[in-house]
Design a protein around this motif. Structure first.
Motif, mmCIF file in Angstrom:
data_model
loop_
_atom_site.group_PDB
_atom_site.id
_atom_site.type_symbol
_atom_site.label_atom_id
_atom_site.label_comp_id
_atom_site.label_asym_id
_atom_site.label_seq_id
_atom_site.Cartn_x
_atom_site.Cartn_y
_atom_site.Cartn_z
ATOM 1 N N THR A 108 0.847 -1.184 0.000
ATOM 2 C CA THR A 108 0.000 0.000 0.000
ATOM 3 C C THR A 108 0.890 1.244 0.000
ATOM 4 O O THR A 108 1.955 1.222 0.598
ATOM 5 N N PRO A 127 0.887 4.505 1.710
ATOM 6 C CA PRO A 127 0.146 5.221 2.757
ATOM 7 C C PRO A 127 0.484 6.717 2.785
ATOM 8 O O PRO A 127 1.317 7.186 2.001
ATOM 9 N N GLN A 145 -12.382 14.452 0.017
ATOM 10 C CA GLN A 145 -12.837 14.774 1.372
ATOM 11 C C GLN A 145 -13.454 16.149 1.536
ATOM 12 O O GLN A 145 -14.055 16.429 2.565
ATOM 13 N N ILE A 179 -11.194 7.525 -4.356
ATOM 14 C CA ILE A 179 -11.061 6.566 -3.258
ATOM 15 C C ILE A 179 -9.715 6.744 -2.557
ATOM 16 O O ILE A 179 -9.638 6.794 -1.330
ATOM 17 N N GLN A 235 -9.924 9.748 -0.416
ATOM 18 C CA GLN A 235 -10.741 9.557 0.793
ATOM 19 C C GLN A 235 -9.977 8.788 1.860
ATOM 20 O O GLN A 235 -10.039 9.095 3.043
ATOM 21 N N LEU A 236 -9.253 7.765 1.434
ATOM 22 C CA LEU A 236 -8.545 6.912 2.394
ATOM 23 C C LEU A 236 -7.149 7.443 2.702
ATOM 24 O O LEU A 236 -6.484 6.941 3.589
ATOM 25 N N GLU A 237 -6.702 8.427 1.932
ATOM 26 C CA GLU A 237 -5.338 8.944 2.033
ATOM 27 C C GLU A 237 -4.317 7.826 1.903
ATOM 28 O O GLU A 237 -3.229 7.857 2.489
ATOM 29 N N SER A 238 -4.696 6.772 1.180
ATOM 30 C CA SER A 238 -3.745 5.706 0.884
ATOM 31 C C SER A 238 -4.224 4.984 -0.369
ATOM 32 O O SER A 238 -5.407 5.021 -0.697
ATOM 33 N N HIS A 268 -4.269 1.353 -2.368
ATOM 34 C CA HIS A 268 -4.048 -0.082 -2.241
ATOM 35 C C HIS A 268 -4.249 -0.721 -3.610
ATOM 36 O O HIS A 268 -5.221 -0.401 -4.298
ATOM 37 N N ALA A 286 -5.361 -3.500 -4.595
ATOM 38 C CA ALA A 286 -6.550 -4.320 -4.830
ATOM 39 C C ALA A 286 -7.829 -3.477 -4.886
ATOM 40 O O ALA A 286 -8.915 -4.010 -5.048
#
Lengths: 314, 350
Positions: free
Chosen positions: B153, B155, B173, B245, B248-251, B253, B255
């Motif tokens: 990931t 991050p 956000q 996405i 929003q997650l600030e990371s 990934h 998958a």
């Protein structure tokens, strides 16, 4: 398609033939996936130790698919692997694959997840998911009470519900949480181990239950998704716990976004498995019982600095 | 019953069938508002719309592809890849040089267009079946996303002010007039797409290509170019979703976005767009996306188990397609010469 495959196969064979013959014994390492930091750390640790001990290594992933695992075990048999280090694709679904490998003369070492059959694998080394879940739950209860209010509501994010570890962890959490009269679970949803899914489901659960003061997640990925949702909702002081001890979660604990996690000693387990496999090859015995359960460590803000990439700094 | 009243009855049924997605959405909203007091609050609706935006933006892109007679299975993987490209540029950079937010976002969208372009070329120039071509790029894009980070990931995409890399979280956000930015993006994209589909020559060409490719070609429409553009647009939409996405997650990934293509296709089908091409609308897909989103969030709020959620989603999709078949039959019986709705299969088989 099959022609293309055949041509590619011939090409690979030629390549392999051109290379100098490597006579070191082969260790096949099969883990669920390589896009998850936990499984990657576990595979890397086993591979590194195997290379140190003078073996050849091949690493593959079965994507939690028992059929794919079967094919990978066949490939290990076909390539005369001496040792198979396997994080299996299902407690019951993996028995036949392990049996076949054992019959073919491969020493099978199971890491991280056990199978229900005994006497097939040379060793089954797993972290104690139940103990880890209880550790985390105890820390969660302590912190929820410290936060002041006598009655506290929390939500749970479960892993993929068909996964044994998801079941064991939630049972461990509830063994502690349900005994506490001050805590009430107001919502529980599966987020399938996924961060994006945990994010949106937490947002929705926070809407349905504005009183949520804590979130218990079945792994760190989901806990980080929940932390992002809590931040996005502008809430402060929501206690979030996870499981695994991933580097991202340890960082979140240091920054205060998460409360705690249980670190599964993945690196230690992989090294143990490889050392025992080496002992078996050299002395004929692992010197250990088949079932070996390794306890998890509780990671909180005070000790977060001591943990890197699924192991405790020496 | 006289013939006249029978036909009037038929008209009413047809109207109800046409409006089915709206009706279903209304029923769902009503049911969940009764079951959960906090469902119909401004705050929850804003979050709901933010969740819907993800599949709606994908569905808008997908609608053009499907209208032109294709399908794009690669959108979920492209979303994952776009997030990884941006995440990698922001946190690792190229040769030690970190990229700024604008450059990273542009690069991610560029890569998404490139995958769309590849889809389009495979389908229109090389004649590969859309299902197969985009299944291939689904794997290519997912593999590329995994390769970018060796499966890890990326991050901490929030960035640091010192490096001038902050601001990426704005995309997913921030709010504008109290409404989340992703919702505005959805509205903007759907708005533009509606106008393009209904009011521009390109839009009519898309319908024509999907309705009857040979006739479209004979009418002088550049079929290849039309198809190519639909896949490129779908790629951009997918890339944007991946960026939202990740923001929003600030990371990021690798998958991310797995099986998103199925949600997008479900939304398109629920909205009444025919998978055979040539019939459907952007507005329908938007409503379809809302049906899926409201269902997902509502079931979580009332605490239904994951397993039932999956079953219920499947039932809704199957019912939608069944009703779609009924509508097609009824329509062709009532108005044999209907220009869009009443196409029979012989026309499609050209």
């Amino acid at each position: 398609m099959s022609t293309a495959r055949a041509i590619a196969g011939c090409g690979l064979l030629l390549l392999a033939g051109c290379r100098a013959r490597d006579t070191r014994p082969l260790v096949a390492i099969v883990v669920p996936s390589q896009d998850n930091p936990y499984f990657k750390a576990e595979a890397d640790a086993a591979a590194a130790r195997a290379l140190e001990l003078g073996y050849r290594v091949r690493v593959d992933a079965h994507d939690d698919d028992a059929y794919r695992q079967d094919n990978l075990v066949d490939a290990a048999i076909a390539s005369n692997a001496k040792i198979l280090i396997l994080d299996n694709a299902g407690t019951d679904a993996s028995i036949s694959a392990v049996r076949r490998a054992t019959r073919a003369g491969i020493a099978v070492f199971l890491i991280d997840r056990e199978i229900t059959a005994r006497g097939l694998a040379k060793a089954q080394i797993v972290s104690d998911n139940d103990q880890g879940a209880r550790l985390v739950a105890e820390e969660f209860v302590r912190s929820m009470h410290d936060a002041g209010s006598a009655k506290s509501e929390y939500a749970e994010l479960l892993g993929r519900e068909s996964d044994t570890n998801a079941q064991v962890r939630t049972t461990g959490f509830h063994a502690v949480l349900d005994k506490d009269a001050g805590l009430t679970m107001v919502a529980a949803q599966s987020a399938n181990w996924s961060q994006a899914e945990a994010f949106s489901k937490t947002e929705t659960m926070l809407q349905a239950h504005g009183s949520i003061r804590g979130i218990v997640a079945g792994n760190d990925t989901m806990a980080l998704g929940a932390a992002a949702a809590v931040k996005s909702a502008g809430l402060k002081g929501v206690k979030i716990v996870g499981f695994d001890g991933s580097p991202d979660a340890v960082a979140a604990i240091e920054s205060g976004a998460m409360l705690a996690t249980a670190l599964q000693p993945a690196v230690l387990i992989s090294r143990l498995a490889m050392d025992e496999a080496d002992a078996l090859v050299k002395t004929g015995s692992t010197g250990k019982p088949e079932m070996q359960v390794i306890p998890c460590d509780l990671v909180v803000k005070a000790n977060a600095g001591m943990y890197v990439n699924f192991e405790k700094k020496q | 019953m006289s013939e006249r009243s029978q036909s009037r009855f038929g008209t009413v049924v047809l109207l109800l069938l046409k409006l089915r997605a709206v009706l279903v959405l209304g029923i769902l909203l009503l049911a969940f508002s009764i079951l959960t007091p906090s469902f119909l609050t401004a705050n929850n609706l804003s979050i709901l719309a933010k969740h819907v935006a993800i599949s709606a933006i994908l569905a808008v892109g997908m609608t053009f592809v499907v209208l032109a007679g294709g399908i794009d299975l690669s959108v979920g993987s492209v979303a994952g890849l776009a997030g990884m490209v941006a995440g990698g540029l922001l946190t690792v950079g190229i040769g030690g040089h970190l990229a700024g937010v604008v450059v990273s976002v542009a690069a991610a969208l560029g890569v998404s267009v490139a995958v769309g372009l590849l889809n389009g070329l495979l389908v229109s120039e090389l004649g590969v079946a859309p299902f197969i071509a985009t299944l291939g790029t689904l794997y290519i894009a997912r593999g590329a996303a995994l390769l970018l980070s060796q499966g890890k990931t990326f991050p901490n995409l929030a960035g640091t002010a010192a490096r001038g890399s902050t601001g990426f979280s704005t995309l997913g956000q921030s709010f504008l007039l109290g409404v989340p930015l992703p919702v505005w993006l959805m509205i903007a994209i759907a708005g533009v797409a509606t106008v393009v589909a209904a009011r521009t020559p390109f839009g009519r060409h898309v319908y024509a290509v999907g309705g009857n490719e040979r006739a479209a070609r004979l009418a002088g429409i550049r079929v290849e170019r039309v198809k190519l553009l639909t896949y490129c647009f779908s790629g951009v939409c997918a890339g944007l979703v991946g960026l939202i996405i990740a923001s929003q997650l600030e990371s990021a990934h690798p998958a991310t976005g797995e099986s998103f293509e199925l949600n997008a296709i479900a939304a398109v089908v629920l909205g009444g767009t025919s998978l055979m091409g040539g019939r459907g609308s952007i507005g329908g897909s938007l409503i379809g996306a809302f049906v899926i989103g409201v269902l997902a969030d509502g079931l979580v709020m009332i605490g239904v188990s994951e397993f039932w959620q999956i079953v219920i989603k499947g039932v809704v999709i199957v019912m939608a397609v069944t009703v779609d078949q009924m509508q097609t039959k009824l329509q062709s019986r009532m108005t044999p010469a209907a220009p869009r709705g009443g196409r029979d299969r012989a026309q499609v088989a050209v």
